[in-house]
Design a protein around this motif. Structure first.
Motif, mmCIF file in Angstrom:
data_model
loop_
_atom_site.group_PDB
_atom_site.id
_atom_site.type_symbol
_atom_site.label_atom_id
_atom_site.label_comp_id
_atom_site.label_asym_id
_atom_site.label_seq_id
_atom_site.Cartn_x
_atom_site.Cartn_y
_atom_site.Cartn_z
ATOM 1 N N PRO A 128 0.827 -1.217 0.000
ATOM 2 C CA PRO A 128 0.000 0.000 0.000
ATOM 3 C C PRO A 128 0.862 1.268 0.000
ATOM 4 C CG PRO A 128 -0.697 -1.530 1.741
ATOM 5 C CD PRO A 128 0.570 -2.071 1.161
ATOM 6 N N ALA A 129 2.068 1.184 0.595
ATOM 7 C CA ALA A 129 2.950 2.360 0.658
ATOM 8 C C ALA A 129 3.308 2.863 -0.740
ATOM 9 C CB ALA A 129 4.221 2.021 1.426
ATOM 10 N N ALA A 130 3.382 1.951 -1.721
ATOM 11 C CA ALA A 130 3.772 2.353 -3.077
ATOM 12 C C ALA A 130 2.717 3.261 -3.715
ATOM 13 C CB ALA A 130 4.014 1.120 -3.936
ATOM 14 N N LYS A 131 1.489 3.173 -3.234
ATOM 15 C CA LYS A 131 0.412 4.018 -3.798
ATOM 16 C C LYS A 131 0.409 5.408 -3.164
ATOM 17 C CE LYS A 131 -2.375 0.129 -5.174
ATOM 18 N NZ LYS A 131 -1.599 -0.957 -4.539
ATOM 19 N N VAL A 132 1.002 5.497 -1.984
ATOM 20 C CA VAL A 132 1.017 6.766 -1.248
ATOM 21 C C VAL A 132 2.377 7.454 -1.391
ATOM 22 C CG1 VAL A 132 0.656 7.793 1.030
ATOM 23 C CG2 VAL A 132 -0.485 5.647 0.443
ATOM 24 N N GLY A 133 3.429 6.658 -1.424
ATOM 25 C CA GLY A 133 4.794 7.189 -1.508
ATOM 26 C C GLY A 133 5.380 7.441 -0.126
ATOM 27 N N TRP A 134 6.695 7.551 -0.089
ATOM 28 C CA TRP A 134 7.403 7.777 1.177
ATOM 29 C C TRP A 134 7.724 9.256 1.357
ATOM 30 C CZ3 TRP A 134 11.966 3.721 1.623
ATOM 31 C CH2 TRP A 134 11.426 2.461 1.961
ATOM 32 N N LYS A 135 7.755 9.663 2.626
ATOM 33 C CA LYS A 135 8.312 10.955 3.003
ATOM 34 C C LYS A 135 9.709 10.685 3.557
ATOM 35 C CE LYS A 135 3.795 12.783 4.162
ATOM 36 N NZ LYS A 135 2.815 13.037 5.210
ATOM 37 N N VAL A 136 10.659 11.534 3.208
ATOM 38 C CA VAL A 136 12.020 11.340 3.726
ATOM 39 C C VAL A 136 12.554 12.641 4.320
ATOM 40 C CG1 VAL A 136 12.501 9.523 2.024
ATOM 41 C CG2 VAL A 136 13.239 11.866 1.547
ATOM 42 N N ILE A 137 13.532 12.480 5.211
ATOM 43 C CA ILE A 137 14.304 13.634 5.691
ATOM 44 C C ILE A 137 15.761 13.407 5.298
ATOM 45 C CG2 ILE A 137 12.838 14.319 7.645
ATOM 46 C CD1 ILE A 137 14.795 12.668 9.460
ATOM 47 N N SER A 138 16.551 14.466 5.294
ATOM 48 C CA SER A 138 17.972 14.290 5.013
ATOM 49 C C SER A 138 18.744 14.286 6.328
ATOM 50 C CB SER A 138 18.481 15.416 4.104
ATOM 51 O OG SER A 138 18.302 16.669 4.724
ATOM 52 N N VAL A 139 19.769 13.462 6.385
ATOM 53 C CA VAL A 139 20.639 13.392 7.564
ATOM 54 C C VAL A 139 22.088 13.294 7.072
ATOM 55 C CG1 VAL A 139 18.855 12.204 8.931
ATOM 56 C CG2 VAL A 139 20.619 10.851 7.798
ATOM 57 N N PRO A 140 23.054 13.741 7.873
ATOM 58 C CA PRO A 140 24.456 13.634 7.433
ATOM 59 C C PRO A 140 24.851 12.167 7.270
ATOM 60 C CG PRO A 140 24.253 14.927 9.467
ATOM 61 C CD PRO A 140 22.918 14.343 9.207
ATOM 62 N N ASP A 141 25.639 11.894 6.236
ATOM 63 C CA ASP A 141 26.099 10.514 6.021
ATOM 64 C C ASP A 141 27.334 10.283 6.891
ATOM 65 O OD1 ASP A 141 26.646 7.994 5.149
ATOM 66 O OD2 ASP A 141 26.282 8.439 3.029
ATOM 67 N N MET A 142 27.131 9.578 8.003
ATOM 68 C CA MET A 142 28.242 9.358 8.938
ATOM 69 C C MET A 142 28.741 7.916 8.905
ATOM 70 S SD MET A 142 26.836 11.806 11.979
ATOM 71 C CE MET A 142 28.082 11.310 13.133
ATOM 72 N N ARG A 143 28.445 7.197 7.809
ATOM 73 C CA ARG A 143 28.888 5.802 7.700
ATOM 74 C C ARG A 143 30.364 5.731 7.297
ATOM 75 N NH1 ARG A 143 25.026 3.665 3.327
ATOM 76 N NH2 ARG A 143 25.606 5.695 2.494
ATOM 77 N N TRP A 144 30.928 4.539 7.312
ATOM 78 C CA TRP A 144 32.340 4.371 6.921
ATOM 79 C C TRP A 144 32.498 4.582 5.414
ATOM 80 C CZ3 TRP A 144 35.182 -0.883 6.130
ATOM 81 C CH2 TRP A 144 34.415 -1.748 5.369
ATOM 82 N N GLY A 145 33.722 4.525 4.922
ATOM 83 C CA GLY A 145 34.026 4.898 3.544
ATOM 84 C C GLY A 145 33.938 3.783 2.513
ATOM 85 N N ARG A 146 33.485 2.583 2.896
ATOM 86 C CA ARG A 146 33.365 1.494 1.919
ATOM 87 C C ARG A 146 31.940 0.949 1.905
ATOM 88 N NH1 ARG A 146 37.539 -1.053 -0.540
ATOM 89 N NH2 ARG A 146 35.836 -1.662 -1.920
ATOM 90 N N ARG A 147 31.024 1.848 1.540
ATOM 91 C CA ARG A 147 29.602 1.458 1.560
ATOM 92 C C ARG A 147 29.245 0.579 0.385
ATOM 93 N NH1 ARG A 147 29.186 7.714 1.776
ATOM 94 N NH2 ARG A 147 30.113 8.021 3.826
#
Ligand code: PDD
Length: 286
Positions: A128-147
Motif C-alpha cells: 500500500p505504501a507504493a500508492k502513497v509514496g514515502w516521506k524522507v528527511i535528510s541526515v548527514p552521512d556518517m557511515r564508513w568509507g566502503r559502503r
C-alpha cells in the motif's frame, strides 16, 4: 509458526539455531549479507545477489562459504520448507569463529559462518505504501568509507531510520558534501522531465542490484538516465523522486525535508518503473 533456518550446513528450527559468542560477525560486524526477494515462490535476481556477495567477500578477503549452485539449493530449500510465496531470503556470511577475540583476522582456513533465513511478506509486490509514496528527511552521512561492500555494520543506518521515525516520516536520505549518497537501505533517484538522475557508483554507496535492473529497464523504455550526484535542493525541485531496493522494489518519494514533490503524490515515472520492474522480475525469477 516456527521458521526453519539454515546454519552452517544444517536446517533447523529458529529456536535451536546457535552461533558462537566468538563469531567475528557478532564481535566485529565482520560479515556481509544479501537480501533476495521472493515473488510467487521464486527468487528475484538471484544471480545479481550472488555476484555482489562474491564481490563483498573478495573485497574483505573472506572465503566464500559455498558455490553459487549450493546457495541456490539452500535458498530454494528454505523457501519451500517455510512455504514462502512472497517474502525475502536473508543471507549472512561472517569470517567465522576463531575461538577468541582478536582484531587481527583469524587464519584463512577458519571456516566462515553461513546463516540464512526467510521472512514471510504476503502481498510484497502490492505494498500500500507504493500508492502513497514515502516521506524522507535528510541526515548527514556518517557511515564508513566502503559502503559498496554490503557489510552488517548497520548501526548508523538504524539510527537514521530512528531519526526518520522521530520525524514521523518513512526514511532518511544520507547527505555527504552537499549531495545525496543514498537512503538508509535503498538507492535514491530524482526525475526531471524524461530524465532520471541517480548518483554514480563509487565507494560512497551500495551498488544496488535493483538499481542495476531499474536503470537497464529505464533505458530500454527510452528514458534518459544521468548518473551524477544531486543535492537536496535539486531533489525538492524535481518532478518526482523514488528509491529502489530488493525489499521495496521501486518506491515513490513524495516529500523531502517537509517539501512536497508534485503535490505530494507518487509520479508517473516511478509508478511505471515499478510496474515494469515487477513484471520483468516475475518473468525472470528462478
Ligand atoms: N538494503 N543501499 C543500501 C545502503 C542498502 O542497504 C540497500 C539494500 C540498497 C539497495 O540494494 P539492492 O537493490 O541490492 O537491495 C542500497 C537491503 C534491502 C536491506 O538491508 O534490507
Amino acid at each position: 509458526m516456527t521458521r526453519t533456518v539454515y546454519v552452517n550446513g544444517t536446517y533447523l528450527p529458529e529456536t535451536e539455531a546457535k552461533i558462537s559468542i566468538f563469531d567475528r560477525g557478532f564481535l566485529m560486524a565482520d560479515g556481509v549479507y544479501e537480501v533476495t526477494s521472493v515473488l510467487d515462490g521464486k527468487l528475484i535476481d538471484f544471480d545479481g545477489h550472488c555476484a555482489r556477495l562474491g564481490r563483498s567477500l573478495a573485497e574483505l578477503e573472506m572465503a566464500a562459504p559455498c558455490s553459487d549452485a549450493e546457495l541456490l539449493t539452500i535458498f530454494r530449500d528454505l523457501v519451500r520448507i517455510n512455504d514462502i510465496v512472497d517474502g525475502m531470503v536473508y543471507l549472512q556470511v561472517t569470517r567465522g569463529n576463531p575461538g577468541d577475540r582478536d582484531f587481527a583476522y583469524p587464519p584463512a582456513d577458519t571456516p566462515p559462518t553461513l546463516v540464512a533465513f526467510t521472512q514471510n511478506k504476503p502481498g510484497l509486490a502490492d505494498s500500500p505504501a507504493a500508492k502513497v509514496g514515502w516521506k524522507v528527511i535528510s541526515v548527514p552521512d556518517m557511515r564508513w568509507g566502503r559502503r559498496d561492500i554490503k557489510t552488517t555494520q548497520l548501526l548508523y543506518p538504524s539510527m537514521a531510520k530512528m531519526m526518520a521515525k522521530a520525524a514521523a516520516v518513512d526514511d532518511s536520505w544520507f547527505v555527504q558534501d552537499g549531495s545525496v549518497t543514498e537512503g538508509t537501505s535503498n538507492n535514491a533517484y530524482i526525475v526531471k522531465g524524461n530524465r532520471i538522475v541517480t548518483r554514480q557508483l563509487s565507494h560512497d554507496l551500495l551498488h544496488g542490484i535493483t538499481r542495476a535492473a531499474v536503470l537497464r529497464l529505464a533505458a530500454e523504455a527510452q528514458m534518459e538516465v544521468e548518473e551524477r550526484p544531486f543535492t537536496i535542493a535539486e531533489a525538492q525541485d524535481a518532478d518526482e523522486a523514488f528509491v529502489t531496493s530488493a525489499s521495496a522494489f521501486v518506491m515513490p518519494v513524495v516529500q523531502i525535508d517537509g517539501v512536497d514533490l508534485a503535490a505530494g503524490k507518487p509520479g508517473p515515472v516511478a509508478a511505471r518503473l515499478r510496474e515494469i520492474y515487477i513484471d520483468e522480475m516475475r518473468k525472470t525469477a528462478i
